[in-house]
Design a protein around this motif. Structure first.
Motif, mmCIF file in Angstrom:
data_model
loop_
_atom_site.group_PDB
_atom_site.id
_atom_site.type_symbol
_atom_site.label_atom_id
_atom_site.label_comp_id
_atom_site.label_asym_id
_atom_site.label_seq_id
_atom_site.Cartn_x
_atom_site.Cartn_y
_atom_site.Cartn_z
ATOM 1 N N GLU A 89 -4.559 2.481 2.468
ATOM 2 C CA GLU A 89 -3.342 2.294 1.616
ATOM 3 C C GLU A 89 -2.633 3.546 1.230
ATOM 4 O O GLU A 89 -1.292 3.905 1.028
ATOM 5 C CB GLU A 89 -3.574 1.824 0.471
ATOM 6 N N PRO A 93 1.089 3.806 2.885
ATOM 7 C CA PRO A 93 1.555 2.765 1.788
ATOM 8 C C PRO A 93 2.529 1.755 2.073
ATOM 9 O O PRO A 93 2.662 0.850 1.376
ATOM 10 C CB PRO A 93 2.387 4.050 0.800
ATOM 11 N N THR A 94 3.098 1.680 3.272
ATOM 12 C CA THR A 94 4.250 0.714 3.408
ATOM 13 C C THR A 94 3.510 -0.372 4.444
ATOM 14 O O THR A 94 4.390 -1.061 4.998
ATOM 15 C CB THR A 94 5.787 1.126 3.880
ATOM 16 N N GLN A 171 0.473 10.338 -9.153
ATOM 17 C CA GLN A 171 0.935 9.244 -8.709
ATOM 18 C C GLN A 171 1.101 7.888 -9.659
ATOM 19 O O GLN A 171 1.920 7.363 -9.563
ATOM 20 C CB GLN A 171 -0.264 8.667 -7.604
ATOM 21 N N ALA A 175 4.565 6.077 -10.498
ATOM 22 C CA ALA A 175 4.629 4.700 -10.647
ATOM 23 C C ALA A 175 5.264 4.118 -11.808
ATOM 24 O O ALA A 175 6.240 3.184 -11.893
ATOM 25 C CB ALA A 175 3.287 3.849 -10.349
ATOM 26 N N ARG A 292 5.459 -0.536 -3.650
ATOM 27 C CA ARG A 292 5.409 0.936 -3.378
ATOM 28 C C ARG A 292 6.574 1.155 -2.353
ATOM 29 O O ARG A 292 7.066 2.297 -2.430
ATOM 30 C CB ARG A 292 4.394 1.076 -2.367
ATOM 31 N N GLN A 295 9.309 1.795 -4.950
ATOM 32 C CA GLN A 295 9.154 3.226 -5.664
ATOM 33 C C GLN A 295 9.749 4.254 -4.749
ATOM 34 O O GLN A 295 10.210 5.303 -5.260
ATOM 35 C CB GLN A 295 7.469 3.294 -5.870
#
Length: 318
Positions: A89, A93-94, A171, A175, A292, A295
């Motif tokens: 992950e 992240p995508t 991180q 977020a 994510r 973000q």
């Protein structure tokens, strides 16, 4: 199975090797061609002064050139699988990372460390690794290779090289800041549609899951009562000569109903409940990916705004 004509439509950003094509495509009339085979089996209990846990044997056979050997055998515990998922992950992240069984899957239905629980988890872990192996991008992840090849003490050492506390805090702050800023200004319409669809899908699949569990619970209670009533009618027939045959017939009917209910319960627990639960896990994963992505979009928007402000200040100074 993807048609051969779509082989050339692969994104250039996806790492391609001679083996990756065979990892994705099945040709008509030919058996499936793969270059990475993973098996999770042989669960083993470990009891220490601090904890009790289960390890699983992970067997890997491969013909890839990036591996030093063609076969590997390592033992991994559930926490190691969690580490691998978190690293995937973090690195991607995508992408949609396949789900892992939860820490106490089917809680309330089976006891922890029971044979049924361990076998259910083993199957889920086996499926998790093979889904990664068949993914065109995740299969080339370096942490995935390390997970499959190094011994337990080497993996423990490698885990310590993960992101620092400050990095993780950074991180988290990002977020939180992203959520405080509100909605994304420039989110493409396609992602808005997917997000709305997933919210509706998640609600409906959770309702289905609750209904299925309620049906299973009621069937179990019904079966338990029938197991009590059957022998009662059999005993009753011994003291009632006039209706003995009728009572025995009722007892036989109850026994058949009980067996049919148990068969239906087995179908629910093996074929329906795990599939519904997996849909729930996948929907949660996809919602996390979309968050994510938002973000990243939000950070991009803020940097574009900052750049525009700098350009405006520069023009004023000029």
């Amino acid at each position: 199975d993807t048609p051969l004509a779509e082989v050339n439509s692969l994104s250039p950003s996806v790492p391609i090797s001679p083996s990756s094509v065979t990892n994705q495509y099945t040709f008509e009339g030919e058996p499936e061609l793969r270059d990475l085979f993973i098996t999770v089996d042989d669960p083993e209990s470990h009891i220490t002064a601090i904890e009790t846990f289960i390890t699983y044997r992970v067997l890997t056979k491969t013909s890839r050139g990036e591996f030093d050997s063609s076969e590997y055998e390592v033992r991994r515990r559930y926490q190691d699988f969690l580490w691998l998922k978190s690293r995937l992950e973090e690195a991607h992240p995508t992408l949609i990372i396949p789900p892992l069984p939860e820490k106490f899957i089917m809680k309330g239905m089976v006891e922890r460390f029971s044979e049924e629980f361990i076998e259910t988890r083993r199957k889920a872990l086996h499926k998790f690794l093979n889904r990664i192996a068949e993914h065109p991008t995740l299969t080339f992840n370096e942490d995935f290779k390390i997970f499959l090849t190094v011994q337990a003490w080497e993996l423990s050492s490698h885990k310590k090289q993960g992101p620092s506390l400050l990095s993780r805090m950074g991180q988290t702050v990002k977020a939180v800041a992203s959520s405080v800023r509100g909605g994304v200004k420039n989110r493409p319409e396609v992602f808005t549609e997917v997000n709305n669809y997933m919210e509706r899908f998640s609600q409906k699949i959770n309702v289905l899951d609750k209904i299925a569990h309620r049906i299973y619970k009621e069937e179990r209670e019904y079966c338990s009562e029938m197991k009590e009533y059957g022998p009662i009618h059999t005993l009753w027939s011994a003291s009632e000569d006039d209706v003995a045959e009728c009572l025995k017939g009722v007892a036989s009917c109850i026994d058949r109903c009980c067996k049919a209910t148990e068969k239906r319960m087995a179908g629910l627990s093996e074929n329906l409940l795990p599939i519904l639960h997996e849909y729930i896990l996948y929907s949660e994963i996809l919602m996390g990916v979309l968050k994510r992505r938002d973000q990243i979009q939000s950070e991009l928007d803020s940097r574009i705004d900052a750049l525009a402000n700098k350009k405006t200040e520069k023009d004023l100074v000029s």
